[in-house]
Design a protein around this motif. Structure first.
Motif, PDB file in Angstrom:
ATOM      1  N   ALA A  33       0.831  -1.210   0.000  1.00 16.01           N
ATOM      2  CA  ALA A  33       0.000   0.000   0.000  1.00 16.01           C
ATOM      3  C   ALA A  33       0.863   1.256   0.000  1.00 16.01           C
ATOM      4  CB  ALA A  33      -0.928  -0.013   1.219  1.00 16.01           C
ATOM      5  N   LEU A  34       1.945   1.236   0.777  1.00 15.52           N
ATOM      6  CA  LEU A  34       2.847   2.389   0.836  1.00 15.52           C
ATOM      7  C   LEU A  34       3.477   2.650  -0.535  1.00 15.52           C
ATOM      8  CD1 LEU A  34       5.495   2.959   3.661  1.00 15.52           C
ATOM      9  CD2 LEU A  34       5.962   3.527   1.280  1.00 15.52           C
ATOM     10  N   LEU A  35       3.972   1.597  -1.167  1.00 13.99           N
ATOM     11  CA  LEU A  35       4.593   1.749  -2.485  1.00 13.99           C
ATOM     12  C   LEU A  35       3.580   2.197  -3.532  1.00 13.99           C
ATOM     13  CD1 LEU A  35       6.932  -1.395  -2.520  1.00 13.99           C
ATOM     14  CD2 LEU A  35       7.675   0.986  -2.620  1.00 13.99           C
ATOM     15  N   ASP A  36       2.376   1.647  -3.460  1.00 16.68           N
ATOM     16  CA  ASP A  36       1.332   2.013  -4.420  1.00 16.68           C
ATOM     17  C   ASP A  36       1.033   3.511  -4.347  1.00 16.68           C
ATOM     18  OD1 ASP A  36      -0.708   1.964  -6.248  1.00 16.68           O
ATOM     19  OD2 ASP A  36      -2.042   0.701  -5.073  1.00 16.68           O
ATOM     20  N   GLU A  37       0.830   4.005  -3.137  1.00 16.70           N
ATOM     21  CA  GLU A  37       0.511   5.424  -2.962  1.00 16.70           C
ATOM     22  C   GLU A  37       1.686   6.317  -3.353  1.00 16.70           C
ATOM     23  OE1 GLU A  37      -0.930   8.508   0.590  1.00 16.70           O
ATOM     24  OE2 GLU A  37      -0.634   6.375   1.020  1.00 16.70           O
ATOM     25  N   PHE A  38       2.886   5.932  -2.925  1.00 22.06           N
ATOM     26  CA  PHE A  38       4.072   6.734  -3.222  1.00 22.06           C
ATOM     27  C   PHE A  38       4.330   6.805  -4.722  1.00 22.06           C
ATOM     28  CE2 PHE A  38       8.677   6.852  -4.071  1.00 22.06           C
ATOM     29  CZ  PHE A  38       9.028   8.030  -3.444  1.00 22.06           C
ATOM     30  N   LEU A  39       4.244   5.670  -5.401  1.00 20.46           N
ATOM     31  CA  LEU A  39       4.552   5.645  -6.835  1.00 20.46           C
ATOM     32  C   LEU A  39       3.459   6.327  -7.660  1.00 20.46           C
ATOM     33  CD1 LEU A  39       6.038   2.058  -7.065  1.00 20.46           C
ATOM     34  CD2 LEU A  39       7.277   4.217  -7.325  1.00 20.46           C
ATOM     35  N   ALA A  40       2.218   6.235  -7.219  1.00 20.11           N
ATOM     36  CA  ALA A  40       1.143   6.948  -7.919  1.00 20.11           C
ATOM     37  C   ALA A  40       1.418   8.456  -7.897  1.00 20.11           C
ATOM     38  CB  ALA A  40      -0.202   6.634  -7.275  1.00 20.11           C
ATOM     39  N   ALA A  41       1.912   8.944  -6.765  1.00 22.87           N
ATOM     40  CA  ALA A  41       2.239  10.368  -6.667  1.00 22.87           C
ATOM     41  C   ALA A  41       3.408  10.731  -7.584  1.00 22.87           C
ATOM     42  CB  ALA A  41       2.572  10.723  -5.219  1.00 22.87           C
ATOM     43  N   ARG A  42       4.391   9.840  -7.683  1.00 23.65           N
ATOM     44  CA  ARG A  42       5.553  10.120  -8.545  1.00 23.65           C
ATOM     45  C   ARG A  42       5.140  10.119 -10.022  1.00 23.65           C
ATOM     46  NH1 ARG A  42       6.293  10.316  -4.047  1.00 23.65           N
ATOM     47  NH2 ARG A  42       5.644  12.419  -4.602  1.00 23.65           N
ATOM     48  N   VAL A  43       4.255   9.203 -10.401  1.00 25.44           N
ATOM     49  CA  VAL A  43       3.764   9.185 -11.787  1.00 25.44           C
ATOM     50  C   VAL A  43       3.029  10.484 -12.088  1.00 25.44           C
ATOM     51  CG1 VAL A  43       2.207   8.037 -13.411  1.00 25.44           C
ATOM     52  CG2 VAL A  43       3.632   6.660 -11.878  1.00 25.44           C
ATOM     53  N   GLY A  44       2.238  10.949 -11.139  1.00 23.43           N
ATOM     54  CA  GLY A  44       1.537  12.215 -11.325  1.00 23.43           C
ATOM     55  C   GLY A  44       2.488  13.373 -11.519  1.00 23.43           C
ATOM     56  N   GLU A  45       3.587  13.389 -10.770  1.00 24.15           N
ATOM     57  CA  GLU A  45       4.585  14.452 -10.913  1.00 24.15           C
ATOM     58  C   GLU A  45       5.229  14.413 -12.300  1.00 24.15           C
ATOM     59  OE1 GLU A  45       5.897  14.650  -6.190  1.00 24.15           O
ATOM     60  OE2 GLU A  45       7.207  13.714  -7.683  1.00 24.15           O
ATOM     61  N   LEU A  46       5.516  13.217 -12.786  1.00 25.53           N
ATOM     62  CA  LEU A  46       6.097  13.103 -14.126  1.00 25.53           C
ATOM     63  C   LEU A  46       5.124  13.623 -15.182  1.00 25.53           C
ATOM     64  CD1 LEU A  46       7.805   9.575 -14.046  1.00 25.53           C
ATOM     65  CD2 LEU A  46       8.948  11.798 -14.045  1.00 25.53           C
ATOM     66  N   ALA A  47       3.857  13.274 -15.022  1.00 24.97           N
ATOM     67  CA  ALA A  47       2.849  13.704 -15.997  1.00 24.97           C
ATOM     68  C   ALA A  47       2.724  15.224 -16.034  1.00 24.97           C
ATOM     69  CB  ALA A  47       1.505  13.062 -15.678  1.00 24.97           C
ATOM     70  N   GLU A  48       2.934  15.868 -14.894  1.00 22.66           N
ATOM     71  CA  GLU A  48       2.879  17.327 -14.858  1.00 22.66           C
ATOM     72  C   GLU A  48       4.049  17.948 -15.618  1.00 22.66           C
ATOM     73  OE1 GLU A  48       2.698  18.558 -10.817  1.00 22.66           O
ATOM     74  OE2 GLU A  48       0.694  17.715 -10.455  1.00 22.66           O
ATOM     75  N   ILE A  49       5.193  17.264 -15.632  1.00 19.92           N
ATOM     76  CA  ILE A  49       6.349  17.763 -16.385  1.00 19.92           C
ATOM     77  C   ILE A  49       6.070  17.680 -17.882  1.00 19.92           C
ATOM     78  CG2 ILE A  49       8.787  17.367 -16.918  1.00 19.92           C
ATOM     79  CD1 ILE A  49       9.078  16.239 -14.062  1.00 19.92           C
ATOM     80  N   ASP A  50       5.578  16.499 -18.298  1.00 18.39           N
ATOM     81  CA  ASP A  50       5.238  16.279 -19.711  1.00 18.39           C
ATOM     82  C   ASP A  50       4.359  15.037 -19.777  1.00 18.39           C
ATOM     83  OD1 ASP A  50       5.523  15.141 -22.511  1.00 18.39           O
ATOM     84  OD2 ASP A  50       6.682  16.986 -22.732  1.00 18.39           O
ATOM     85  N   GLY A  51       3.272  15.128 -20.510  1.00 13.98           N
ATOM     86  CA  GLY A  51       2.329  14.021 -20.569  1.00 13.98           C
ATOM     87  C   GLY A  51       2.927  12.718 -21.052  1.00 13.98           C
TER      88      GLY A  51
END
Length: 370
Positions: A33-51
């Motif tokens: 659960a910790l990894l799932d939540e943490f990595l979902a946030a990191r993917v979101g940050e990448l998407a904000e840089i460039d889709g």
């Protein structure tokens, strides 16, 4: 993509079996659960840089969540408990950092080994090569996949640091843990490089193979995670020595089991072809012992298979027959069990609760099928 059921993914089957080990229970579901939540946030940050970055982030996230035994986080957790500490949710974040670092190493290892599958799914470089075609890019898809996987591994490496630094434990504990984390990372990369050299060596000795096993797998899988967990608590010299002796013994045996599974394991369980280690010319203790014990004609035949990119399943069958007939498999199994007994003896000074858990983890690591 992630398998939707245990039957669809060898890595998930392995994780399901490992879940029956009580020592894994404190880290299993909470860590996922910790990894799932943490990595979902990191993917979101990448998407904000460039889709277009979302795809690589998603690939890392799915790779991490797809399975694995979570042994390294369990060793972090029980290293901490071995100091006499009670259960502490804050330890899960450094444990997750070690697991994320492990996935960085796997992504890069698959590139170096030119592996096509991992955990029953395409390796990251193969998946990103497919992205090249899906998005209509020009150039070499395979090279794009390799470059992308190197960068994906680098991202996992950075995110592991982020997890460790943000752990909800006191600054002194993080400082002690980071010193171990740095040593762990240096050793695993040193071991990987020595493994590359060993595969190209014409005069490799068992001592060389065991040295690689200790650095590339043993200390990285068991010893340093244990010491990292202990560093988060109040470790003493006697405990550190006991954890190190146990960790080195279990860690080497873990790699020897991995080498056995690499040649004799069921691909449906291991998630990779039994011919891969032969194609890469891996000078494992198992292979080196077979080259020492086999009759001259069989020795020459086995030597000719090592590093041959055209090794197929029939050739792998012949290699297994040579190793079996030579007595090498039996010899390595006996060595593995001696390491197991050495590990048990090393645990004498360890608190009973942690000792019981570490005995369970040793059994899981040494007798697994995938």
């Amino acid at each position: 993509m992630l398998g939707s059921a245990t039957q669809a993914n060898p890595g998930m089957r392995t994780a399901a079996r490992a879940a029956g080990c009580p020592a894994l229970e404190p880290v299993g579901a909470p860590l996922q659960a910790l990894l799932d939540e943490f990595l979902a946030a990191r993917v979101g940050e990448l998407a904000e840089i460039d889709g277009t970055l979302e795809r690589i982030g998603t690939e890392i996230r799915e790779f991490v969540l797809a399975g694995g035994k979570r042994l390294r986080p369990a060793f972090v957790y029980w290293g901490h408990r071995a100091t006499g500490a009670e259960h502490d949710e804050g330890v899960l974040q450094p444990a997750a950092a070690v697991e994320l670092l492990h996935n960085f190493a796997l992504i890069h290892d698959d590139v170096m080994d030119r592996s096509a599958t991992r955990r029953g799914r395409p390796t990251v470089h193969e998946a990103l090569a497919a992205v090249h075609g899906d998005e209509g890019l020009v150039g070499d898809p395979a090279w794009f996949g390799i470059g992308g996987a190197i960068l994906a591994g680098d991202l996992a490496f950075v995110w592991a640091d982020q997890l460790l630094d943000a752990a909800p434990v006191d600054a002194g504990a993080i400082s002690r843990a980071r010193a171990v984390f740095t040593r762990l990372r240096t050793e695993v990369m040193a071991g990987q490089y020595l493994d590359l050299r060993l595969a190209g060596s014409t005069d490799a000795a068992e001592a060389d193979s065991l040295r690689v096993a200790l650095l590339k797998s043993g200390r990285y899988t068991v010893t340093r995670p244990l010491q990292l967990g202990a560093a988060l608590g109040a470790s003493e010299a006697v405990l550190d020595a006991a954890l190190c002796a146990y960790g080195d013994a279990v860690g080497i045996a873990f790699q020897l089991r991995d080498d056995i599974l690499g040649l004799f394991g069921d691909p449906a369980e291991t998630g990779k072809s039994a011919a891969e280690d032969l194609r890469e010319g891996k000078r494992t203790m198992l292979v080196l012992r077979a080259l020492e014990l086999a009759e001259p004609a069989q020795r020459d035949a086995l030597a000719g298979m090592l590093g041959d990119p055209d090794v197929d399943d029939d050739t792998a069958d012949r290699a297994r027959d040579i190793v079996l007939r030579s007595g090498a498999l039996h010899a390595v199994e006996r060595y593995l069990e001696r390491q197991h007994e050495r590990a048990r003896r090393a645990l004498a000074p360890v608190d009973r609760t942690a000792r019981t858990a570490l005995e369970q983890l040793a059994d899981l690591a040494l007798h697994r099928e995938g």
